[in-house]
Scaffold this active site. Sequence first.
Site: not given
Ligand code: DGJ
Length: 730
Positions: A178, A368-369, A445, A478-479, A529-530, A536, A616
Amino acid sequence: MAVFFDEKKSLFTLYTKSSMYQIKADDLGVLLHTYYGKKTKNTDYSYLIFCKDRGFAGNPYDAGKDRTYSLETLPQEYPCFGSGDYRSSALRIRTVMGYKAIDLRYEGYEVLEGKYSIPGMPAVYAQEDDQADTLVITMRDEAESIFVYLYYGVLENLDVITRAVRIENRSEKPVYLEKAASMCLDQIYGSYDWMTFYGKHEMERELSRTPVHHGIQSVGSVRGSSSHHYNPFVILAERGASETQGSCYGFSLLYSGNFLAEAELDQINQTRVVMGIHPDQFEFELRPGEEFWTPEVAMAYSDSGFEKMSHIYHETYRNNLCRGKYKKARRPILMNNWEGTYFDFSGEKLAEMAAEAADLGVELFVMDDGWFGKRDSDESGLGDWYVNEEKLGCTLAELSDKIHDLGMKFGIWFEPECISEDSDLYREHPDWAFQIPGRKPVRGRYQLVLDFSRKEVRDHIFDQMSRVLDQVKVEYLKWDFNRSINDVYSAGLPAHRQGEILHRYVLGLYEFLQKLSDRYPDMLLEGCSGGGGRFDAGMLYYCPQIWCSDDTDAIERLKIQYGTSFGYPVSAVGSHVSASPNHQTGRKTPLSTRATVAMAGTFGYELDPMKLTEEEKKEIRGQIQNFKEYYDLIQDGRYFRLTSPYEEEAYTAWEFASEDSSEALVSVVSVKTYANAAPVYVKLRGLKEDQFYLMEGKRYLGGALMYGGFRLPAFRGEYESWNFHFVMEK
Ligand code: DGJ
């Protein structure tokens, strides 16, 4: 050899470079913790223990009529629930009969050469020239035939002691874990502060420091991942300890799932720290003959403040936890399109951005996404890992070729653990998402989480991903993972084993990441992770860098990166220059300051380069050159927190000094300006006292810079920044 055993006294003493840890098996076989702190000559520290009849403190039966002997007041190494110790326990086991009692006694020990590893889980490892030993202490509960093996990895030159526990059921009946913590540390006396790192999405790892008080204080996560909200790294600091003074102890859990870190001050003012997997939603069936490994905790003691402790973690995690090609190889300077385009892009747009980025000196372009399935917003597409050629207007190979033709590397984003309800995968396998039958799931989300405790789910996603990754040359991945887990129910396990899901999920995640790195060994993996929701030490074993926060505001990052630096190296901190005004805060900051802050990390850009002015662009070319020049100093040097954003409101300063003290880079950001302001000084660290250093044509004595200080130029406005490079005179 760093492990000593005094047979007559049943005393184990573990030595690292500057710390010492001691354990004693007493006459009843109870394993006592007698000391952890500054290294001294070996002596039996059990003299510190004072036993007295405390009233209502029970006595083990085998203590006979000795009412002064109680597990409730003794400092223990791995305390168990049901043994008469009412403090927070490290181990709680339920038997098939339903009772919860376990009483571990010392059985024996073994010293192994080198550092142990843990099957399927991250662990600090020893390198060839490290001095490392493993002590394994065997404990046994006679009544239940449960064997518990306490593992201690003693990494002498790194100054680190790791702990992990293996629990083995040698009985004929199953038992149910436990709570199975990775470690317990009992401090016999002392006034301590409990330092933890809390936060939220877009503001992770803020520092909290509170006195340890009577009762239990804890931080943890029950979100299925380590979380933005609390970090699995905590510090127990002597009251008054500072950056450079006082004793402190770091505890870093190498685990990416639910965790709990507790500090308890007991009735006689002993402080207990317990750390490991969170017992909520955890119950693991251990059948006859089966064993269970807890994740590892890496402990570091410093006799001279947080700086030394942080340096121990920085070095250990950089060199003895991170793996793969990019542990040492220079990481490419990247441009990520996320804040530049969000979901609104085509292959042509990306190619255009990449061409501009290449011209600036950027080395890696990350898509990215939004490139897969049906994905023009965050409402659909996750789980369908095939290229959306219609959106891109080209094949992935064509896009990748274009980017490679520019002399750049190509990177790509995935969120393998999640699934959109509006996806082919969900329509085909709705039961692969965590959902409780008959209940509507909690969305995050708009998405659900795939049941990564199930092999067939992981294998399917892996196949989809490798079909993409085998098609084209991808040098970076990028995971991402963009929600917390809820509705924990798995069709893959019977009702009475549902408590195993979240741990099995983490094991599944680790297995996946390992498989991915085995198949694509040269690919750089960045965890995310967002932002920093899973920042960690467990993830660092697979990904040498982690996107530190979705907050790219340079001023807010000062705090985020400050907090992160206590337990993690700069080489792990994903940090980008983004557009101004900043998308999260609306704040305007100079481009130079955004670069100064991003340089205290892996460094890259996350904006639309087509929107940059010529001026720039010129500045960015210079920044890239600068970062390359300082790369080794930043990534491998020692990092010093010269100021704390919690104590000094006007400015934040930090420093990188090379290992041999031959150079140092001091970065300063002005945060708040005042009329008729007093002059501002910083004291450098990590230099050679009697050597001279040159900076912008001036000559300074190292000792003077460290003890007298360095006067900063007058701040002309808020959010201005400086970088001062000091080089030792030859
Ligand atoms: C959260 C990540 O932290 C951002 O950098 C980006 O990759 C978005 N997700 C995409 O949905």
